[in-house]
Design an enzyme around this catalytic site. Structure first.
Site, PDB file in Angstrom:
ATOM      1  N   LYS A   1       4.676   8.658   8.979  1.00  0.00           N
ATOM      2  CA  LYS A   1       4.374   8.005  10.270  1.00  0.00           C
ATOM      3  C   LYS A   1       5.353   8.353  11.393  1.00  0.00           C
ATOM      4  CE  LYS A   1       1.533   4.648   8.052  1.00  0.00           C
ATOM      5  NZ  LYS A   1       0.225   4.221   8.372  1.00  0.00           N
TER       6      LYS A   1
ATOM      7  N   ASP B   1       9.411   2.660  -0.257  1.00  0.00           N
ATOM      8  CA  ASP B   1       8.377   3.338   0.516  1.00  0.00           C
ATOM      9  C   ASP B   1       8.579   2.928   1.976  1.00  0.00           C
ATOM     10  OD1 ASP B   1       6.207   4.301   1.806  1.00  0.00           O
ATOM     11  OD2 ASP B   1       4.700   3.427   0.468  1.00  0.00           O
TER      12      ASP B   1
ATOM     13  N   TYR C   1       0.856  -1.186   0.000  1.00  0.00           N
ATOM     14  CA  TYR C   1       0.000   0.000   0.000  1.00  0.00           C
ATOM     15  C   TYR C   1       0.892   1.235   0.000  1.00  0.00           C
ATOM     16  CZ  TYR C   1      -3.429   3.479   1.525  1.00  0.00           C
ATOM     17  OH  TYR C   1      -4.245   4.590   1.618  1.00  0.00           O
TER      18      TYR C   1
HETATM   19  C1  LIG Z   1       3.735   1.930   3.314  1.00  0.00           C
HETATM   20  C2  LIG Z   1       2.779   3.077   3.258  1.00  0.00           C
HETATM   21  N1  LIG Z   1       2.966   4.041   2.344  1.00  0.00           N
HETATM   22  C3  LIG Z   1       2.146   5.102   2.261  1.00  0.00           C
HETATM   23  C4  LIG Z   1       1.078   5.236   3.117  1.00  0.00           C
HETATM   24  C5  LIG Z   1       0.168   6.423   3.014  1.00  0.00           C
HETATM   25  O1  LIG Z   1       0.405   7.269   4.080  1.00  0.00           O
HETATM   26  P1  LIG Z   1      -0.717   8.321   4.545  1.00  0.00           P
HETATM   27  O2  LIG Z   1      -1.844   7.540   5.116  1.00  0.00           O
HETATM   28  O3  LIG Z   1      -0.006   9.187   5.533  1.00  0.00           O
HETATM   29  O4  LIG Z   1      -1.106   9.066   3.292  1.00  0.00           O
HETATM   30  C6  LIG Z   1       0.844   4.258   4.085  1.00  0.00           C
HETATM   31  C7  LIG Z   1      -0.300   4.372   5.012  1.00  0.00           C
HETATM   32  O5  LIG Z   1      -0.653   3.492   5.750  1.00  0.00           O
HETATM   33  C8  LIG Z   1       1.706   3.149   4.161  1.00  0.00           C
HETATM   34  O6  LIG Z   1       1.511   2.159   5.058  1.00  0.00           O
END
Ligand SMILES: Cc1ncc(COP(=O)(O)O)c(C=O)c1O
Length: 426
Positions: free
Chosen positions: A262, A234, A140
């Protein structure tokens, strides 16, 4: 008497679609409403205390209302909340981030993980002048069209949107391959000349928890390098959580672009995208890849992030071993409980994250994860909640530990898992 959460949910549903501002927060029959948090706990509107293992979906590595962070934010509140002109604070934070993540030579601060991955992908496209992105099924990367895709059923790799309103014209430019399958990645790259970038969660924390198999990350690094394709790590979840320098430090892999979020802000809205200098220099105004936001680099979030990173760096020799020790203790004890009850299951764990799956086959990718019994997981979730343990309400999320968890919390948690597993069995 109606619980206050039930009443609030009835009100919320009239005003907010499904009563929640992000879909993962919803569960049947209604989510509990939170009034406050501290350390490892949340309190609901009825005054019930819950031990929190959702931890802002991984954001709260240092726990709720960590004193160092709150005191630096309080000081900044007296100086101003938004300037939309540069501050020295942004330089201080950028130096800290680059210090922890040497693969990043330059970094831009944004607000959310989704914004960071959107910018990373646009940068990869702008830099290579190519179009297609490769992602791994089950990873994700936020709620935008390029990454909100799953594997299409007809053509093996062209993505289709997982959302109504998502544009197929966009989704088809994202090719989807299986996690832990570097051979498939290589085949897809060989077949498609138009690949702008490969994006991956180095540890997959959005399919429960799935670990990269030995050599998977080094193989995809080798393959992308051979084909001159930017590799995007990511690290929105893994950054600062797996180690001070994220998964890339842990696995000793140097991606071309990295996204963070995060734990960077430990509960404040901030994220970052950084990478090789020649790629980052593509950003406007000097370059031609557009990225902008009113709240990007706002001094409150930046202050929180400076304090978070400084605290994590200062405590790293104690913090990470403690998180790992507690996580192993929980995961192994839950494994034993499930074995004693003869419940077919798998437990994946790494660092400060773990998840249980009700299946008898190892969970290594999207397909094997989908085989786990999510009805059983739902039983587990509700039983834990009844015993005041809050984990994310979905099988496809991860259990996150924080520095605020205590031995006493772990004991209560194990007792709750014991009852919950018995209810799964029955
Ligand atoms: C690995 C990863 N990348 C990107 C995101 C997106 O982050 P945000 O919810 O702050 O937009 C998340 C959200 O859970 C994530 O787990």
């Amino acid at each position: 008497m109606l619980s206050k959460s039930k009443k609030l949910f009835t009100d919320a549903k009239k005003l907010i679609p499904s009563g929640v501002n992000s879909p993962v927060r919803y569960f049947e029959p209604y989510p509990f409403f939170v009034s406050k948090s501290q350390g490892s706990s949340l309190w609901d509107e009825d005054g019930k205390q819950l031990i929190d293992f959702c931890n802002g979906y991984g954001a709260l590595l240092l726990g709720h209302r960590r004193k160092e962070i709150i005191s630096s934010v309080l000081k900044q509140l007296n100086r101003g909340t938004l300037f939309c002109a540069p501050t020295e604070l942004e330089i201080i934070l950028s130096k800290l981030i680059i210090g922890n993540f040497p693969s990043m030579k330059k970094v831009r601060l944004v607000n959310t993980g989704g914004e960071a991955t959107m910018t990373a992908i646009r940068l990869a496209r702008g830099y290579t002048k190519k179009k297609k992105i490769i992602k791994f099924e089950g990873c994700y990367h936020g709620a935008h069209d390029s990454v909100l895709v799953k594997a299409g059923s007809g053509s093996a790799h062209h993505g289709i949107s997982v959302s109504e309103g998502g544009l197929d014209e966009v989704s088809k430019n994202t090719l989807v391959v299986q996690y832990n399958n570097s051979q498939e990645l290589e085949q897809v790259i060989k077949k498609n000349k138009d690949i702008a970038g490969v994006i991956v969660e180095p540890i997959l924390a959005n399919m429960g928890l799935i670990l990269p198999e030995k050599n998977f990350l080094s193989d995809i690094r080798k393959i992308t390098k051979q084909h001159n394709i930017p590799l995007i790590f990511d690290e929105v979840v893994t950054g600062f959580r797996v180690s001070p320098g994220g998964a890339q430090q842990h696995f000793r892999i140097k991606p071309d672009i990295t996204t963070l979020g995060k734990a960077l802000g430990n509960g404040f809205a901030i994220a970052a995208v950084g990478g090789r200098e020649e790629i980052m220099n593509q950003l406007t105004p000097a370059g031609k890849v557009y990225q902008a936001s009113t709240y990007a680099g706002n001094p409150i979030s930046v202050c929180a992030a400076i304090s978070s990173v400084k605290t994590m760096n200062k405590l790293k020799n104690k913090l990470y071993p403690k998180l790992e020790r507690y996580c192993i203790l929980l995961a192994r004890a839950i494994d034993d409980l499930a074995n004693d009850l003869k419940i077919p299951h798998q437990i994946n764990f790494s660092g400060s994250m773990f998840q249980i799956f009700f299946t008898n086959k190892p969970v290594v990718d999207y397909k094997t994860c989908k085989k786990s019994d999510s009805k059983k997981f739902n039983k587990l979730f509700h039983s834990l909640l009844k015993n005041r343990i809050f984990i994310a309400p979905s099988q496809f999320e991860t259990v996150f530990l924080s520095d605020a968890h205590t031995k006493n919390d772990l004991e209560k948690t194990l007792n709750a898992y014991h009852s919950a597993l018995k209810s799964v069995k029955s």
